[in-house]
Motif scaffolding. Structure first.
Motif, PDB file in Angstrom:
ATOM      1  N   GLU A 277       0.821  -1.210   0.000  1.00 17.08           N
ATOM      2  CA  GLU A 277       0.000   0.000   0.000  1.00 17.08           C
ATOM      3  C   GLU A 277       0.853   1.258   0.000  1.00 17.08           C
ATOM      4  O   GLU A 277       0.562   2.223  -0.717  1.00 17.08           O
ATOM      5  CB  GLU A 277      -0.935   0.025   1.198  1.00 17.08           C
ATOM      6  N   GLN A 278       1.933   1.245   0.792  1.00 13.38           N
ATOM      7  CA  GLN A 278       2.805   2.415   0.808  1.00 13.38           C
ATOM      8  C   GLN A 278       3.438   2.649  -0.555  1.00 13.38           C
ATOM      9  O   GLN A 278       3.591   3.797  -0.998  1.00 13.38           O
ATOM     10  CB  GLN A 278       3.886   2.218   1.876  1.00 13.38           C
ATOM     11  N   PHE A 279       3.789   1.566  -1.250  1.00 13.79           N
ATOM     12  CA  PHE A 279       4.361   1.684  -2.594  1.00 13.79           C
ATOM     13  C   PHE A 279       3.345   2.312  -3.552  1.00 13.79           C
ATOM     14  O   PHE A 279       3.670   3.241  -4.294  1.00 13.79           O
ATOM     15  CB  PHE A 279       4.778   0.301  -3.096  1.00 13.79           C
ATOM     16  N   VAL A 280       2.105   1.806  -3.516  1.00 13.51           N
ATOM     17  CA  VAL A 280       1.073   2.322  -4.419  1.00 13.51           C
ATOM     18  C   VAL A 280       0.728   3.761  -4.059  1.00 13.51           C
ATOM     19  O   VAL A 280       0.517   4.600  -4.932  1.00 13.51           O
ATOM     20  CB  VAL A 280      -0.184   1.432  -4.366  1.00 13.51           C
ATOM     21  N   ARG A 281       0.672   4.059  -2.762  1.00  6.53           N
ATOM     22  CA  ARG A 281       0.312   5.406  -2.314  1.00  6.53           C
ATOM     23  C   ARG A 281       1.309   6.450  -2.818  1.00  6.53           C
ATOM     24  O   ARG A 281       0.944   7.593  -3.118  1.00  6.53           O
ATOM     25  CB  ARG A 281       0.252   5.430  -0.794  1.00  6.53           C
ATOM     26  N   MET A 282       2.588   6.055  -2.885  1.00  3.33           N
ATOM     27  CA  MET A 282       3.624   6.997  -3.312  1.00  3.33           C
ATOM     28  C   MET A 282       3.521   7.337  -4.790  1.00  3.33           C
ATOM     29  O   MET A 282       3.951   8.417  -5.216  1.00  3.33           O
ATOM     30  CB  MET A 282       5.009   6.404  -3.029  1.00  3.33           C
ATOM     31  N   LYS A 283       2.946   6.447  -5.570  1.00  2.00           N
ATOM     32  CA  LYS A 283       2.940   6.644  -7.015  1.00  2.00           C
ATOM     33  C   LYS A 283       2.063   7.824  -7.459  1.00  2.00           C
ATOM     34  O   LYS A 283       2.557   8.797  -8.013  1.00  2.00           O
ATOM     35  CB  LYS A 283       2.507   5.352  -7.704  1.00  2.00           C
ATOM     36  N   PRO A 284       0.736   7.762  -7.220  1.00  2.00           N
ATOM     37  CA  PRO A 284      -0.085   8.888  -7.664  1.00  2.00           C
ATOM     38  C   PRO A 284      -0.121  10.029  -6.649  1.00  2.00           C
ATOM     39  O   PRO A 284      -0.638  11.108  -6.952  1.00  2.00           O
ATOM     40  CB  PRO A 284      -1.471   8.257  -7.808  1.00  2.00           C
ATOM     41  N   ASN A 333      -2.275   6.142 -15.626  1.00  2.00           N
ATOM     42  CA  ASN A 333      -1.450   7.127 -14.938  1.00  2.00           C
ATOM     43  C   ASN A 333      -0.006   6.668 -15.065  1.00  2.00           C
ATOM     44  O   ASN A 333       0.441   5.768 -14.360  1.00  2.00           O
ATOM     45  CB  ASN A 333      -1.869   7.233 -13.455  1.00  2.00           C
ATOM     46  N   GLU A 334       0.708   7.294 -16.025  1.00  2.00           N
ATOM     47  CA  GLU A 334       2.068   6.850 -16.314  1.00  2.00           C
ATOM     48  C   GLU A 334       2.970   6.967 -15.093  1.00  2.00           C
ATOM     49  O   GLU A 334       3.780   6.081 -14.811  1.00  2.00           O
ATOM     50  CB  GLU A 334       2.645   7.678 -17.463  1.00  2.00           C
ATOM     51  N   LYS A 335       2.814   8.065 -14.342  1.00  6.70           N
ATOM     52  CA  LYS A 335       3.631   8.270 -13.144  1.00  6.70           C
ATOM     53  C   LYS A 335       3.379   7.181 -12.109  1.00  6.70           C
ATOM     54  O   LYS A 335       4.313   6.715 -11.430  1.00  6.70           O
ATOM     55  CB  LYS A 335       3.316   9.644 -12.550  1.00  6.70           C
TER      56      LYS A 335
END
Length: 594
Positions: A277-284, A333-335
């Motif tokens: 979750e922390q990994f995904v949260r950092m992305k967008p 969302n490319e980022k």
């Protein structure tokens, strides 16, 4: 062993397992009857989620269970403030695979059985505590209801194999596993919940790593195990990782003893979900991620489930793989690495999630190895079991650090690592007796006593007047009968000697407080910070008159004195007490844990 159906139950933080065997026809370790079919499930699974949900129980909480595991500082479960919250009256309970994917469930129930447990920075169960309150039930009740459902389902499944009449008329023995590093109060809470769930007729408890050792050492055939070999069992589960060091003392029958005080921590596989979750949260970004969880809640749950069921179970750091995690309905969302309804993760991304959790486990293993080396003992092997123990990533990390590339210690990952604990529980029930000859005390155990007051030694705060001895005493002094790290027998109790004085019209019931200390150096006196293990209540009215001694004060007031002994045995699953007079056991001690 009498005609008995032995049922092992591994009540886990994230998943629970059940196994069974008939005593008059004991199968080999690999052929134990593992329950694989569960209500609400289309597939056969070795374990079922340790989760419950109640109809009529609504929540505004985040749909992410991983978010329940984060916080900003170290706290204890008991530090959370309980505030009343309104809820509908809960209705029918659903458990395990019966719970719908988008339905809020109560998870990590097992952790709440130890309210004094220290929790790490990445855990926050305050939301779960509020949800427990919303249910109008305490955690003991909910755990009992979950275990009751587990037992009822087990009887149904076993009835299909042995017939329902056989199950109904045959003696059932339950062997329940508990974490080795739990407090005595948590083990007692588990025992009470299991009794309330219908296991009380014949119930034994065994520590999880000890159960794993029972199975593993019998299942690893052929092997080169020898008397004097030392090994560390690493039980890596969903929430906790438990470690205990053993030495082989006898092969047939197998007998082992603990070499060092067990250790453990919150670094199980569930915290990989936190990292995901922390990994995904950092992305967008936090705001965008929050919007996704709110507007696309089912998409996020699907992504989390795919990570849980596929990515973390199959991740191999030596394989360069791209993981396409379903994220349906979420805009590209490319980022953020979201493309065509999938979240794209590379091997390095997944490795970054595993690395901090595995680092914590390596520190625990190093601690056990160092403890043995300080005693000039060699470690011959590491035995990796549990759900997380199946991980190829964890196995290779341990091999790199401690195997031929490190300390030359063999790292073993037995067949059926995920169910090793529950299989060992059944084998322990079939064999009876103690496999572990001696254990290491994990804390100090003692009681308070009074001694003659000496102003040069004792503080004034402990000065007490004794009406029977008619002199000043120093009270609240500590006598530690068991010291931390002390070797204690698995079959012989530790004896606490007492004497008590009673007025002639006193009720002959006493309460003694068992004090514990987890520090390396125990205090000489009791203060408000010294923790209590339990209150021991003993009814002395059954003690024959010949053991009571008539005494008088200097002023001629009569009183009675009785010398007696409390026997305490440290068993795999908890503490057991009795009281003795004249060397004869006269009864049980009613212990209330705090």
């Amino acid at each position: 062993m009498d005609d008995t159906l032995v049922i092992g139950i591994d009540f886990g933080t994230t998943y629970s397992g059940v196994a069974a065997a008939y005593s008059l026809n004991p199968e080999s370790p690999d052929e134990l009857n593992i329950i694989k079919t569960w209500p609400g499930g289309n597939n056969t699974l070795d374990k079922v989620p340790s989760e419950v949900a109640y109809s009529g129980h609504h929540t505004a909480a985040s749909t992410s269970r991983a978010s329940d595991l984060k916080s900003n500082g170290k706290r204890k479960f008991k530090d959370f403030k309980e505030e009343p919250i309104k809820s509908n009256t809960p209705g029918q309970m659903r458990w395990g695979l019966q719970i719908k994917p988008d339905e809020y469930r109560l998870s990590y129930l097992k952790l709440f059985l130890d309210p004094n447990q220290k929790i790490p920075d990445h855990m926050n169960l305050s939301d779960h505590k509020h949800q427990l309150m919303a249910c109008g039930k305490n955690v003991d009740t909910i755990v009992a209801e979950y275990l009751s459902a587990l037992v009822a389902h087990t009887k149904v499944i076993l009835g299909r194999r042995y017939t329902q009449e056989f199950v109904a008329t045959t003696k059932l023995m339950f062997v329940l596993t508990v974490p080795a590093v739990w407090s005595d109060a948590a083990k007692d809470a588990t025992l009470r919940a299991a009794t309330a769930a219908g296991m009380g007729g014949s119930l034994a408890m065994i520590s999880e790593p000890e159960a794993a050792a029972v199975y593993t050492l019998q299942a690893m055939q052929p092997n080169d195990l020898k008397i004097g070999h030392n090994f560390i069992v690493i039980d890596a589960g969903g929430g906790t990782v438990d470690l205990i060091s053993y030495s082989i003392k006898q092969l047939k029958p197998l007998r082992i003893e603990e070499l060092a005080k067990g250790s453990g921590g919150f670094c199980g596989a569930a915290f990989l979900n936190v990292g995901f979750e922390q990994f995904v949260r950092m992305k967008p970004g936090k705001t965008a991620f929050g919007a996704i969880c709110t507007s696309k809640a089912k998409s996020w749950l699907m992504a989390m489930k795919y990570f849980e069921d596929y990515v973390k179970r199959n991740f191999n750091p030596d394989e360069d793989e791209t993981f396409n995690i379903p994220f349906p309905g979420v805009e590209d969302n490319e980022k953020a690495g979201i493309e065509g309804g999938f979240l794209i993760m590379e091997t390095a991304d997944v490795q970054s999630i595993f690395q901090p959790i595995i680092a914590d486990i390596i520190l625990l293993v190093e601690g056990q190895i160092n403890a043995l080396q300080e005693c000039d003992l060699k470690v011959n092997g590491l035995v990796l079991v549990g759900g997380f123990g199946q991980s190829e990533c964890l196995l290779k990390a341990l091999q790199t650090r401690f195997g031929n590339g490190g300390c030359g210690i063999e790292v073993l990952q037995p067949v059926n690592a995920w169910t090793a604990v529950v299989r060992g529980a059944v084998l322990r029930g079939l064999e009876g007796g103690e496999m572990v000859m001696n254990r290491k005390a994990r804390r100090y155990y003692g009681v308070t006593y009074q001694t003659s007051f000496d102003p040069k030694i004792h503080p004034l705060s402990c000065k007490r007047w004794s009406k029977h001895s008619e002199c000043w005493k120093a009270g609240s002094r500590m006598r530690w009968f068991i010291e931390k790290g002390q070797t204690v027998s698995s079959t012989e109790p530790i004896l606490f000697d007492f004497h008590s004085d009673f007025d002639l019209d006193d009720k002959k019931v006493i309460t003694e407080t068992l004090i514990i200390c987890d520090e390396d150096v125990a205090p000489l006196g009791l203060d408000h910070t010294t923790p209590v293990a339990c209150k021991m209540v003993i009814d002395l009215n059954t003690v024959p008159k010949r053991y009571w001694k008539d005494r008088r004060t200097s002023s001629g007031i009569p009183f009675l004195r009785l010398s007696f002994t409390i026997g305490m045995q440290i068993e795999s699953g908890g503490l057991r007490f009795d009281f003795r007079v004249g060397g004869v056991v006269h009864g049980k001690v009613n212990a209330t844990f705090t």
